[in-house]
Design a protein around this motif. Structure first.
Motif, short mmCIF file in Angstrom:
data_model
loop_
_atom_site.label_atom_id
_atom_site.label_comp_id
_atom_site.label_asym_id
_atom_site.label_seq_id
_atom_site.Cartn_x
_atom_site.Cartn_y
_atom_site.Cartn_z
N SER A 127 48.61 78.14 28.59
CA SER A 127 49.01 77.72 29.94
C SER A 127 48.09 76.64 30.49
N GLN A 128 46.88 76.52 29.96
CA GLN A 128 45.92 75.52 30.42
C GLN A 128 45.87 74.31 29.51
N GLN A 129 46.81 74.20 28.58
CA GLN A 129 46.80 73.08 27.65
C GLN A 129 47.12 71.77 28.40
N PHE A 130 46.22 70.84 28.31
CA PHE A 130 46.41 69.56 28.98
C PHE A 130 46.20 68.38 28.03
N ALA A 131 45.11 68.44 27.29
CA ALA A 131 44.72 67.28 26.46
C ALA A 131 45.80 66.93 25.45
N LEU A 132 46.37 67.93 24.77
CA LEU A 132 47.38 67.65 23.75
C LEU A 132 48.61 67.00 24.36
N ILE A 133 49.07 67.52 25.51
CA ILE A 133 50.25 66.95 26.16
C ILE A 133 49.97 65.53 26.63
N TRP A 134 48.82 65.34 27.23
CA TRP A 134 48.51 64.04 27.81
C TRP A 134 48.34 62.96 26.74
N MET A 135 47.77 63.32 25.61
CA MET A 135 47.49 62.33 24.57
C MET A 135 48.64 62.12 23.60
N THR A 136 49.70 62.92 23.71
CA THR A 136 50.87 62.71 22.86
C THR A 136 52.03 62.09 23.63
N THR A 137 52.40 62.70 24.76
CA THR A 137 53.55 62.20 25.52
C THR A 137 53.21 61.83 26.95
N GLY A 138 52.10 62.32 27.48
CA GLY A 138 51.76 62.05 28.88
C GLY A 138 52.71 62.70 29.86
N ASP B 102 62.16 58.75 16.72
CA ASP B 102 60.92 58.77 17.49
C ASP B 102 60.83 60.14 18.18
N TRP B 103 60.19 61.08 17.50
CA TRP B 103 60.21 62.47 17.93
C TRP B 103 59.58 62.66 19.31
N LEU B 104 58.53 61.93 19.61
CA LEU B 104 57.81 62.11 20.87
C LEU B 104 58.40 61.28 22.01
N ALA B 105 59.36 60.42 21.72
CA ALA B 105 59.98 59.60 22.76
C ALA B 105 61.43 59.96 23.01
N ASP B 106 61.98 60.87 22.24
CA ASP B 106 63.37 61.30 22.42
C ASP B 106 63.38 62.47 23.42
N PRO B 107 64.08 62.33 24.55
CA PRO B 107 64.08 63.41 25.55
C PRO B 107 64.58 64.75 25.03
N SER B 108 65.43 64.74 24.04
CA SER B 108 65.97 65.99 23.51
C SER B 108 65.06 66.64 22.46
N LEU B 109 64.05 65.91 22.00
CA LEU B 109 63.19 66.42 20.92
C LEU B 109 61.72 66.51 21.31
N ALA B 110 61.32 65.81 22.37
CA ALA B 110 59.89 65.67 22.67
C ALA B 110 59.22 67.02 22.93
N LEU B 111 59.87 67.89 23.73
CA LEU B 111 59.25 69.18 24.05
C LEU B 111 59.11 70.04 22.80
N TRP B 112 60.11 70.01 21.93
CA TRP B 112 60.02 70.77 20.69
C TRP B 112 58.94 70.22 19.78
N ALA B 113 58.80 68.91 19.75
CA ALA B 113 57.79 68.29 18.91
C ALA B 113 56.38 68.65 19.38
#
Length: 322
Positions: free
Chosen positions: A257-268, A179-190
Motif C-alpha cells: 500500500s505504500q509502494q511509490f518508487a516503482l510506480i513513479w519510476m515506471t509510469t508516473g 508498449d506495455w507501460l503506455a497502453d491504458p488497458s495494460l499498464a496497471l497489469w504490467a
C-alpha cells in the motif's frame, strides 16, 4: 527500627532513650536515582529522533489538513473538513483508491502463491544440494535489486522494441510490439507484474524457513493414517505455516500500500491515470499542483488506512503468541 540505650542521669537510675536507625547517606540515594535513569538515557536518542522525524511531521500534516493556504501563507486559514470533502469527492482520488486496492490484493495473493510454491520446491528432497543452491540464487535475484534498478530493467524489457516483445513476436503470440507501460488497458497489469516479480523472494525465504522447521514426524504420522500429498499439505503444512502466512500477508498489505518508487519510476501514475495510486496522487497534489492542504488531507487518509492494517498485524501477532 529504633534502638534504646540506657543513659545514666544524676538524679536517678538510667532511663531509656530512643535513637534513629541507620540512615543511608545522600550519595548512595543519589546513585540509586541515577541508576534508575540509565535505561531512559539509552532510549533518549532514539526517542528524540522519533519525535523529531515522525511525531512532529505527522502532527504538522494533520494540522495542515484542517487549514487552507498552508506553507504559502504565514497564517493559514482554518478550513475544517473542507479538504477531506474535496479529496473524498475527487474522481482522481477515488480512481487511485480503486487502483491501489486492486494492486495490493493481486500482488499479495501472487506473493503468497509464488513464495509458497518456490519454497516447497526448494524444500523438496528430490533436488540435490547443488541444484537447490542454484535455484535459490536464481529465485532470490529479484530481491537483490533496488527498486530503481528494477524499474529501469523492466522499462527496458517492456519497451516496444524490448526483449519481451521480441520473444513474443518470435514465437508468434504478437504481430507487432506493444508498449506495455503506455497502453491504458495494460499498464496497471504490467506494473502489478513487476511488483510481484520484485517482491515474491521475501515470501519464499520466510516460508522456506517455516517449512524446514516442520517436524518430519508429522508427515510420517499423517502418512500412517493414510493421508496423501494433498491432505498432508492442507492438514499439516498449512496449519504449521499459519502464523508465518498470517504475519507475512498483513505485512505485505502494508508494504504494498505504500509502494511509490516503482510506480513513479515506471509510469508516473499514467497513462491517463490508470496506474495512479494513493501515494502518487498525494505526491502530485503536493509537488505538481502545490495543493499542500489537499495533499495533507490525502496523506492523513492514507495514514488512517495504514493504521488499520497495522492494528490488524498487531492483533494477528497476539493471536500467534497465545
Amino acid at each position: 527500627m529504633r534502638s534504646t540505650l540506657e543513659m545514666p542521669t544524676r538524679s536517678g537510675p538510667a532511663s531509656p532513650v530512643s535513637t534513629p536507625g541507620p540512615v543511608r547517606p545522600a550519595p548512595v540515594r543519589r546513585r540509586r536515582r541515577l541508576h534508575r535513569l540509565v535505561p531512559y538515557g539509552y532510549l533518549s536518542p532514539t526517542a528524540l529522533l522519533i519525535i523529531v522525524l515522525m511525531v512532529i511531521p505527522i502532527v504538522m500534516v494533520i494540522g495542515y489538513s484542517f487549514a487552507d493556504n498552508v506553507i504559502v501563507e504565514p497564517n493559514p486559514v482554518f478550513a475544517g473538513l473542507a479538504n477531506y470533502v474535496k479529496v473524498l469527492t475527487d474522481p482522481n482520488f477515488l480512481a487511485a483508491l480503486r487502483h491501489t486496492v486492486a494492486f495490493i490484493m493481486i500482488s499479495t495473493a501472487a506473493h503468497l502463491f509464488l513464495g509458497l510454491t518456490f519454497a516447497r520446491m526448494l524444500n523438496s528432497p528430490l533436488l540435490g544440494g547443488l541444484a537447490k543452491a542454484i535455484f535459490r540464487l536464481v529465485y532470490i535475484l529479484p530481491w537483490l535489486f533496488t527498486i530503481a534498478v528494477v524499474a529501469v530493467i523492466w522499462r527496458l524489457l517492456l519497451d516496444p522494441y524490448g526483449v519481451v516483445n521480441y520473444v513474443l513476436q518470435t514465437i508468434g503470440i504478437l504481430q507487432h510490439g506493444v508498449d506495455w507501460l503506455a497502453d491504458p488497458s495494460l499498464a496497471l497489469w504490467a506494473v502489478t507484474f513487476v511488483n510481484i516479480w520484485s517482491g515474491y523472494p521475501f515470501f519464499m525465504i520466510s516460508l522456506l524457513a517455516g517449512l524446514q522447521g516442520i517436524s518430519p514426524e508429522l508427515y510420517e504420522a499423517a502418512a500412517v493414517d493414510g493421508a496423501g500429498g494433498v491432505s498432508q499439505f492442507f492438514h499439516v503444512t498449512i496449519p504449521q505455516l499459519k502464523p508465518i502466512l498470517l504475519s507475512m500477508t498483513v505485512l505485505d498489505l502494508i508494504w504494498t500500500s505504500q509502494q511509490f518508487a516503482l510506480i513513479w519510476m515506471t509510469t508516473g501514475g499514467g497513462p491517463l491515470n490508470v496506474t495512479e495510486m494513493l501515494s502518487t496522487y498525494t505526491y502530485k497534489q503536493a509537488f505538481s499542483s502545490y495543493e499542500f492542504a489537499t495533499a495533507s488531507a490525502s496523506a492523513v487518509i492514507v495514514l488512517g488506512l495504514s493504521l488499520i492494517l497495522a492494528l490488524c498485524y498487531v492483533r494477528s501477532q497476539r493471536e500467534v503468541t497465545r
